[in-house]
Structures are given as structure tokens and as C-alpha cells.
Write a protein that holds these residues in place. Structure first.
Motif, mmCIF file in Angstrom:
data_model
loop_
_atom_site.group_PDB
_atom_site.id
_atom_site.type_symbol
_atom_site.label_atom_id
_atom_site.label_comp_id
_atom_site.label_asym_id
_atom_site.label_seq_id
_atom_site.Cartn_x
_atom_site.Cartn_y
_atom_site.Cartn_z
ATOM 1 N N UNK A 61 17.190 32.588 50.029
ATOM 2 C CA UNK A 61 18.617 32.566 49.308
ATOM 3 C C UNK A 61 18.854 32.927 47.950
ATOM 4 N N UNK A 62 20.017 33.632 48.257
ATOM 5 C CA UNK A 62 20.131 34.756 47.134
ATOM 6 C C UNK A 62 20.593 34.582 45.793
ATOM 7 N N UNK A 63 19.965 34.724 45.132
ATOM 8 C CA UNK A 63 20.324 34.697 43.246
ATOM 9 C C UNK A 63 21.230 35.431 42.524
ATOM 10 N N UNK A 64 20.510 36.587 42.736
ATOM 11 C CA UNK A 64 21.280 37.405 42.806
ATOM 12 C C UNK A 64 21.443 38.577 43.177
ATOM 13 N N UNK A 65 22.419 39.770 43.316
ATOM 14 C CA UNK A 65 22.273 41.028 44.334
ATOM 15 C C UNK A 65 23.900 41.824 44.793
ATOM 16 N N UNK A 83 31.435 21.494 45.455
ATOM 17 C CA UNK A 83 31.736 22.856 45.072
ATOM 18 C C UNK A 83 31.946 24.169 44.249
ATOM 19 N N UNK A 84 31.071 23.782 43.524
ATOM 20 C CA UNK A 84 30.939 24.975 42.999
ATOM 21 C C UNK A 84 29.663 25.774 43.654
ATOM 22 N N UNK A 85 30.671 27.318 43.839
ATOM 23 C CA UNK A 85 29.737 28.548 44.742
ATOM 24 C C UNK A 85 28.447 28.873 43.269
ATOM 25 N N UNK A 86 27.011 28.678 44.063
ATOM 26 C CA UNK A 86 25.979 29.003 43.246
ATOM 27 C C UNK A 86 24.731 30.376 43.967
ATOM 28 N N UNK A 87 24.985 30.106 45.265
ATOM 29 C CA UNK A 87 24.200 31.480 46.205
ATOM 30 C C UNK A 87 24.547 31.802 47.194
ATOM 31 N N UNK A 88 24.234 32.753 47.836
ATOM 32 C CA UNK A 88 24.699 32.618 49.168
ATOM 33 C C UNK A 88 23.418 32.886 50.130
ATOM 34 N N UNK A 89 23.773 32.115 51.133
ATOM 35 C CA UNK A 89 22.179 32.171 52.064
ATOM 36 C C UNK A 89 21.746 33.751 52.621
#
Length: 116
Positions: free
Chosen positions: A82-86, A61-67
Motif C-alpha cells: 500500500x502507498x502511504x505517501x507519494x 469510508x475514509x480514504x487512507x491509502x492507495x493500492x
């Protein structure tokens, strides 16, 4: 003389700026068809990622990364970048039920994932 080859440039619509991007491979949970830009949460029990739903109760339920790529895991869990930063455009994100761009922006900001 052969005809020249035409190449069409299509700009990346997900990326919104030049903040350094850090990517890492992660396992996407089985049973999903996701597109690049999906906001994912991490399942606490197994460490796999799935589309973050606000009502989930398994850690995702907690957003952590962007595919970072389109992926189909209907045949089983699979690795994906997965995008960790940006910096990403909020209009290009795929959000799970119950999430808003504003809520995702607030959740990802401390992780150096900036939603514009």
C-alpha cells in the motif's frame, strides 16, 4: 550473432512526481478484485483494507491509502503493498461509489498522499 532482444518501456502512469514514496504491507479484505491505484479505507473492527465507499459505516469510508498492485481476494483476505505517501495521478485512481477525485484529494493530502 543472435538478434537483439527488444524491450518496450511502459511508463508508470500512477506515479505523478518525485515526492518520496513510503509503502507498507496491509491485509486486503476478502471478496474484492482491485486494480493498482484503488483508493482504500481501513475497516475499524479488523484493520483490513477495502475499496473506500462514501456510504460505508465501518471506517472504510475514509480514504487512507492507495493500492500499489492488482489483487484478487475472492478466495480470502491477502496481503498487498500500500502507498502511504507519494504523488499519484487522479485520473489513474479507482474510486469507490460516492467519492470524487476532489474529495479523495482533500482526504489524502494530510497523509502526504498528493493527488495531481
Amino acid at each position: 550473432m543472435p538478434n537483439p532482444t527488444r524491450v518496450t518501456y511502459t511508463p508508470d502512469r500512477l506515479i505523478a512526481g518525485d515526492f518520496p514514496q513510503v509503502k507498507e504491507s496491509g491485509v486486503i479484505a476478502a471478496g474484492q478484485q482491485l486494480v493498482r491505484g484503488a483508493v482504500l479505507g481501513k475497516v475499524t473492527a479488523d484493520g483490513q483494507y477495502k475499496l473506500s465507499l462514501a456510504a460505508a459505516e465501518d471506517g472504510s469510508e475514509v480514504p487512507v491509502v492507495v493500492l500499489d498492485v492488482d489483487i484478487d481476494t475472492t478466495g480470502g483476505a491477502a496481503p498487498a503493498p500500500l502507498m502511504l505517501t507519494g504523488e499519484v495521478l487522479g485520473s489513474e485512481l479507482t474510486l469507490g461509489a460516492g467519492h470524487t477525485v476532489a474529495a479523495v484529494k482533500a482526504a489524502l493530502r494530510p497523509l502526504s498522499l498528493f493527488v495531481r
